[in-house]
Design a protein around this motif. Structure first.
Motif, PDB file in Angstrom:
ATOM      1  N   SER A  94       0.852  -1.247   0.039  1.00  0.00           N
ATOM      2  CA  SER A  94      -0.094  -0.041   0.074  1.00  0.00           C
ATOM      3  C   SER A  94       0.895   1.364   0.148  1.00  0.00           C
ATOM      4  N   ASP A 133      -6.284  -0.523  -4.742  1.00  0.00           N
ATOM      5  CA  ASP A 133      -5.746  -1.148  -3.799  1.00  0.00           C
ATOM      6  C   ASP A 133      -6.755  -2.222  -3.229  1.00  0.00           C
ATOM      7  N   GLN A 176       0.686   4.504  -2.682  1.00  0.00           N
ATOM      8  CA  GLN A 176       0.648   5.676  -2.307  1.00  0.00           C
ATOM      9  C   GLN A 176       1.528   6.632  -2.959  1.00  0.00           C
TER      10      GLN A 176
END
Length: 227
Positions: A45, A166, A49
């Motif tokens: 993750s 995601d 980002q």
């Protein structure tokens, strides 16, 4: 095209420094499709980002179409996200008091479009994911799959170059998961998107032509034949 060079991300946890990413090098071509896998806490993750301009690396460069996202001002970074990057989250992130159409319209507000154009484009985006009859429904009036389709429409309504996802099927049952992936793959092919997805689902990873595995902040990439 994405070109990541030496991307490192460190966090402070009390007195300790945590290395979420350690010198990541990665290239994703225009129209490419990449699945990112790995154990919990491996950096998946965090990497997404960085790709989405939602966070900045401690060191290294995140270059999209020749522009290093890591060095942009916040205003310019917001503009790049608005123009080029669509993001889908596991939890849908829909505003509960807005209809499906209004939720999709929120992605167009930063672009300064007139209200009539926003409404028209939001309606067309929802139709493209099979929700043409659900424009006026609130999230609470839709199934999980319909909510995720709404989130997909919101990500795509601005005609982005990049689609980041995601765990987009993490909260869905197997049947609905397959429906959502059919929608995403169809849109990827139709629009020539660069599609990058984080998932724990090995069945989804096996379908991808290219899989990146992240463990303890380190990456390995394998080319795979599409099943």
């Amino acid at each position: 095209m994405y070109e990541l060079r030496g991307v490192t991300k460190q966090y402070r946890r009390g007195k300790e420094t945590v290395d979420a990413l350690r010198g990541i090098d990665l290239t994703v071509a225009d129209g490419g499709r990449l699945v990112i896998q790995g154990p919990t806490g491996g950096g998946k993750s965090t990497l997404l980002q960085m790709l989405g301009g939602l966070d900045r690396p401690t060191a290294g460069s995140v270059v999209l179409d020749g522009v290093d996202l890591a060095t942009l001002t916040e205003a310019r970074l917001t503009r790049v996200r608005s123009d080029k990057i669509g993001i889908i989250f596991q939890s849908f992130n829909l505003i509960p008091t807005l209809t499906a159409q209004e939720n999709v319209e929120t992605a167009l507000v930063p672009l300064g479009l007139k209200v009539a154009e926003r409404r028209e484009r939001a309606a067309e985006a929802l139709k493209s994911v099979g929700l043409g009859e659900r424009l006026s429904h609130l999230p609470s009036e839709m199934s999980g799959g319909q909510q995720q389709r709404t989130a997909i429409a919101r990500a795509l309504v601005k005609n982005p170059k990049v689609l980041l996802a995601d765990e987009p099927t993490g909260n869905l049952d197997e049947s609905t998961r397959d429906e959502i992936m059919d929608v995403l793959e169809g849109l990827w092919r139709e629009h020539g998107l660069m599609f990058i997805m984080v998932t724990h689902d090995s069945a989804l990873a096996r379908q991808a032509p290219r899989v990146a595995t992240l463990r303890k902040g380190l990456i390995s990439v394998a080319e795979k034949a599409v099943a």
